[in-house]
Write a protein that holds these residues in place. Structure first.
Motif, PDB file in Angstrom:
ATOM      1  N   ARG A 375       0.820  -1.215   0.000  1.00 27.54           N
ATOM      2  CA  ARG A 375       0.000   0.000   0.000  1.00 27.54           C
ATOM      3  C   ARG A 375       0.856   1.267   0.000  1.00 27.54           C
ATOM      4  O   ARG A 375       0.395   2.349   0.342  1.00 27.54           O
ATOM      5  CB  ARG A 375      -0.953   0.057   1.216  1.00 27.54           C
ATOM      6  CG  ARG A 375      -1.675  -1.230   1.532  1.00 27.54           C
ATOM      7  CD  ARG A 375      -2.585  -1.670   0.407  1.00 27.54           C
ATOM      8  NE  ARG A 375      -3.710  -0.762   0.184  1.00 27.54           N
ATOM      9  CZ  ARG A 375      -4.613  -0.918  -0.778  1.00 27.54           C
ATOM     10  NH1 ARG A 375      -4.508  -1.950  -1.613  1.00 27.54           N
ATOM     11  NH2 ARG A 375      -5.606  -0.062  -0.903  1.00 27.54           N
ATOM     12  N   GLN A 376       2.113   1.166  -0.418  1.00 33.31           N
ATOM     13  CA  GLN A 376       3.008   2.317  -0.419  1.00 33.31           C
ATOM     14  C   GLN A 376       2.971   3.049  -1.762  1.00 33.31           C
ATOM     15  O   GLN A 376       2.825   2.429  -2.818  1.00 33.31           O
ATOM     16  CB  GLN A 376       4.448   1.889  -0.112  1.00 33.31           C
ATOM     17  CG  GLN A 376       4.670   1.480   1.334  1.00 33.31           C
ATOM     18  CD  GLN A 376       6.136   1.212   1.619  1.00 33.31           C
ATOM     19  OE1 GLN A 376       6.890   0.792   0.754  1.00 33.31           O
ATOM     20  NE2 GLN A 376       6.543   1.453   2.860  1.00 33.31           N
ATOM     21  N   HIS A 377       3.126   4.372  -1.701  1.00 35.26           N
ATOM     22  CA  HIS A 377       3.217   5.219  -2.884  1.00 35.26           C
ATOM     23  C   HIS A 377       4.615   5.825  -2.941  1.00 35.26           C
ATOM     24  O   HIS A 377       5.092   6.376  -1.948  1.00 35.26           O
ATOM     25  CB  HIS A 377       2.172   6.342  -2.835  1.00 35.26           C
ATOM     26  CG  HIS A 377       0.762   5.861  -2.914  1.00 35.26           C
ATOM     27  ND1 HIS A 377      -0.014   6.023  -4.035  1.00 35.26           N
ATOM     28  CD2 HIS A 377      -0.017   5.219  -2.007  1.00 35.26           C
ATOM     29  CE1 HIS A 377      -1.221   5.513  -3.813  1.00 35.26           C
ATOM     30  NE2 HIS A 377      -1.242   5.018  -2.585  1.00 35.26           N
ATOM     31  N   ASN A 378       5.270   5.754  -4.084  1.00 36.76           N
ATOM     32  CA  ASN A 378       6.597   6.349  -4.257  1.00 36.76           C
ATOM     33  C   ASN A 378       6.610   7.210  -5.515  1.00 36.76           C
ATOM     34  O   ASN A 378       6.308   6.730  -6.613  1.00 36.76           O
ATOM     35  CB  ASN A 378       7.675   5.263  -4.375  1.00 36.76           C
ATOM     36  CG  ASN A 378       7.900   4.530  -3.061  1.00 36.76           C
ATOM     37  OD1 ASN A 378       8.216   5.152  -2.053  1.00 36.76           O
ATOM     38  ND2 ASN A 378       7.719   3.214  -3.062  1.00 36.76           N
ATOM     39  N   THR A 379       6.976   8.486  -5.350  1.00 38.34           N
ATOM     40  CA  THR A 379       7.046   9.402  -6.491  1.00 38.34           C
ATOM     41  C   THR A 379       8.174   8.991  -7.422  1.00 38.34           C
ATOM     42  O   THR A 379       9.297   8.705  -6.982  1.00 38.34           O
ATOM     43  CB  THR A 379       7.279  10.850  -6.007  1.00 38.34           C
ATOM     44  OG1 THR A 379       6.167  11.254  -5.208  1.00 38.34           O
ATOM     45  CG2 THR A 379       7.427  11.801  -7.179  1.00 38.34           C
ATOM     46  N   THR A 380       7.886   8.971  -8.721  1.00 36.27           N
ATOM     47  CA  THR A 380       8.902   8.633  -9.714  1.00 36.27           C
ATOM     48  C   THR A 380       9.276   9.830 -10.576  1.00 36.27           C
ATOM     49  O   THR A 380      10.428  10.001 -10.940  1.00 36.27           O
ATOM     50  CB  THR A 380       8.408   7.493 -10.624  1.00 36.27           C
ATOM     51  OG1 THR A 380       7.200   7.907 -11.292  1.00 36.27           O
ATOM     52  CG2 THR A 380       8.134   6.243  -9.812  1.00 36.27           C
ATOM     53  N   ASN A 381       8.305  10.662 -10.927  1.00 35.69           N
ATOM     54  CA  ASN A 381       8.560  11.796 -11.817  1.00 35.69           C
ATOM     55  C   ASN A 381       7.646  12.964 -11.478  1.00 35.69           C
ATOM     56  O   ASN A 381       6.537  12.766 -10.969  1.00 35.69           O
ATOM     57  CB  ASN A 381       8.312  11.439 -13.292  1.00 35.69           C
ATOM     58  CG  ASN A 381       9.101  10.251 -13.767  1.00 35.69           C
ATOM     59  OD1 ASN A 381       8.713   9.110 -13.555  1.00 35.69           O
ATOM     60  ND2 ASN A 381      10.204  10.507 -14.429  1.00 35.69           N
ATOM     61  N   VAL A 382       8.111  14.165 -11.804  1.00 37.07           N
ATOM     62  CA  VAL A 382       7.274  15.353 -11.796  1.00 37.07           C
ATOM     63  C   VAL A 382       7.491  16.059 -13.126  1.00 37.07           C
ATOM     64  O   VAL A 382       8.632  16.283 -13.540  1.00 37.07           O
ATOM     65  CB  VAL A 382       7.616  16.300 -10.627  1.00 37.07           C
ATOM     66  CG1 VAL A 382       6.740  17.546 -10.685  1.00 37.07           C
ATOM     67  CG2 VAL A 382       7.428  15.591  -9.290  1.00 37.07           C
TER      68      VAL A 382
END
Length: 420
Positions: A375-382
């Motif tokens: 259930r984890q969210h990890n940012t990859t790009n902006v």
């Protein structure tokens, strides 16, 4: 087997690919991607590809222990010209065609990403090695400036580019795209990508060849690369995620807040939307991508160009919905690749109109990987996109402090886009 060097002879425009000579024209994007697979020993087959990546581990012993051990390269060593024959090869058009009979800009982003990688490998080419031990990936799309809004779907496109600056483990590549129309090539866009070199397992940084200067013109180009690096450091230092807004920015946010207060009540919590305005929370558009093996790059991760295409198309759709008409792209700015995306990932994309001015729309797209097991969210790009509409658009109004920071960040990117 041919050496993985790109044998592009600009005098005869010949590319040797898989034992086939193609005289009389520059290579196309299919050949570019074939060359990249050959350079690293990748396979077009998914199961073979995984085994090939395992075998690349043995190439670690071929890495340089210092940049001083590598011979300097000139800009001409990485100079490439690649054609996209939309005019002369009609069967290719469908992949690039929109339903409005224009070119899908997301596909151009994919091609730019592939070309930037090949330019970097051309700079680091070593004739003594059958395969490159380097894993070169996109770290940042520093800037893409549009020179024209219309890209014709039935006219040939030309990509050119070369290395313009080199650090210890990073490479800046500049590319130019033009299109043949009315008997001549005219510029479409200018792009600057920053690439990083890593070891065969893509775990740690690896040294790249230094760049030597040949003449005063190249000296100016290298100085501009240094200036670009300095600007990126300054922007990172001044990020609103790290430091408070400047005094003038704080005044802007307070003015927006005062303009939304309900004059009938004496309350900070009672807010009223001004005329011709939209709350920022109502200017979002989201999407989900399941990352299949078909979209992998040569290192068994999801292709950065695919991520850019999906983010651009979502951002464009949001700007179109917000403005009520089809917008045109003005600039792509500061796309940071924070983490690689693994095959099989659930990729969540969220686009937000974060700033407007006149007929301009600034859109931010945030991408993250969601792990359904943890259930984890990890940012990859902006991603940051600047669009222009053919009519004035509503004002975007932040309501919370977090939205206010998005507003200021969008304003910064908008101002930077219009400086060029």
């Amino acid at each position: 087997m041919l050496s993985p060097r790109l044998l592009l002879l600009r005098s005869t425009r010949t590319l040797c690919t898989g034992g086939v000579n193609l005289p009389g024209r520059a290579p196309d994007m299919v050949e570019v991607r074939n060359r990249l697979r050959e350079i690293v020993g990748a396979s077009t087959n998914w199961s073979d590809h995984k085994q090939a990546m395992v075998q690349r581990v043995s190439l670690s012993s071929m890495l340089a222990t210092s940049q001083r051990d590598l011979p300097p390269k000139a800009m001409k060593d990485s100079s490439l010209e690649v054609h996209l024959p939309l005019g002369s090869e009609p069967q290719l058009r469908e992949k690039y065609l929109t339903f409005h009979n224009t070119v899908r800009f997301g596909r151009i982003l994919e091609d730019l990403d592939s070309l930037a990688v090949l330019i970097s490998y051309s700079h680091t080419y070593n004739a003594a090695l059958s395969r490159s031990p380097l894993s070169i990936v996109t770290a940042l799309v520093d800037k893409i400036d549009m020179r024209k809004h219309i890209i014709y779907p039935d006219c040939d496109i030309k990509f050119t580019g070369h290395v313009t600056w080199v650090g210890n483990t990073s490479i800046e590549a500049k590319m130019h795209v033009s299109q043949f129309h009315d008997g001549a090539y005219s510029p479409i866009l200018d792009a600057t990508f920053v690439m990083v070199a890593r070891d065969p397992e893509n775990k740690r940084a690896a040294f790249v060849n230094p760049l030597k200067c040949e003449g005063p013109e190249e000296e100016k180009i290298i100085q501009q690369g240094e200036a670009n690096k300095k600007r990126r450091v300054e922007l990172s230092t001044a990020s609103l995620l790290k430091v408070a807004p400047a005094d003038e920015e704080r005044k802007i946010i307070h003015s927006l807040f005062l303009n939304t207060l309900d004059t009938k009540t004496v309350s900070f919590s009672s807010r009223v939307l001004p005329p011709n305005s939209v709350w920022m929370e109502n200017a979002k558009l989201k999407g989900l991508e399941i990352c299949h093996p078909q979209e992998r790059n040569i290192f068994n991760r999801i292709f950065g160009g695919f991520l850019m295409r999906k983010a651009y198309e979502l951002g464009w759709a949001n700007a179109c919905s917000f403005g009520g008409c089809r917008p045109n792209l003005v600039a792509v700015d500061d796309i940071l690749f924070q983490k690689p995306v693994d095959i099989g990932s659930l990729l969540l994309l969220s686009s937000q109109v974060c700033y407007t001015e006149g007929n301009y729309i600034q859109v931010r797209v945030h991408s993250e990987v969601f792990d359904p097991l943890t259930r984890q969210h990890n940012t990859t790009n902006v991603f940051h996109f600047t669009f222009v509409s053919d009519r004035d658009v509503p004002n975007i109004i932040p309501k919370t402090y977090g939205e206010s920071m998005l507003y200021l960040d969008g304003k910064r990117h908008f101002n930077q886009a219009l400086e060029h």
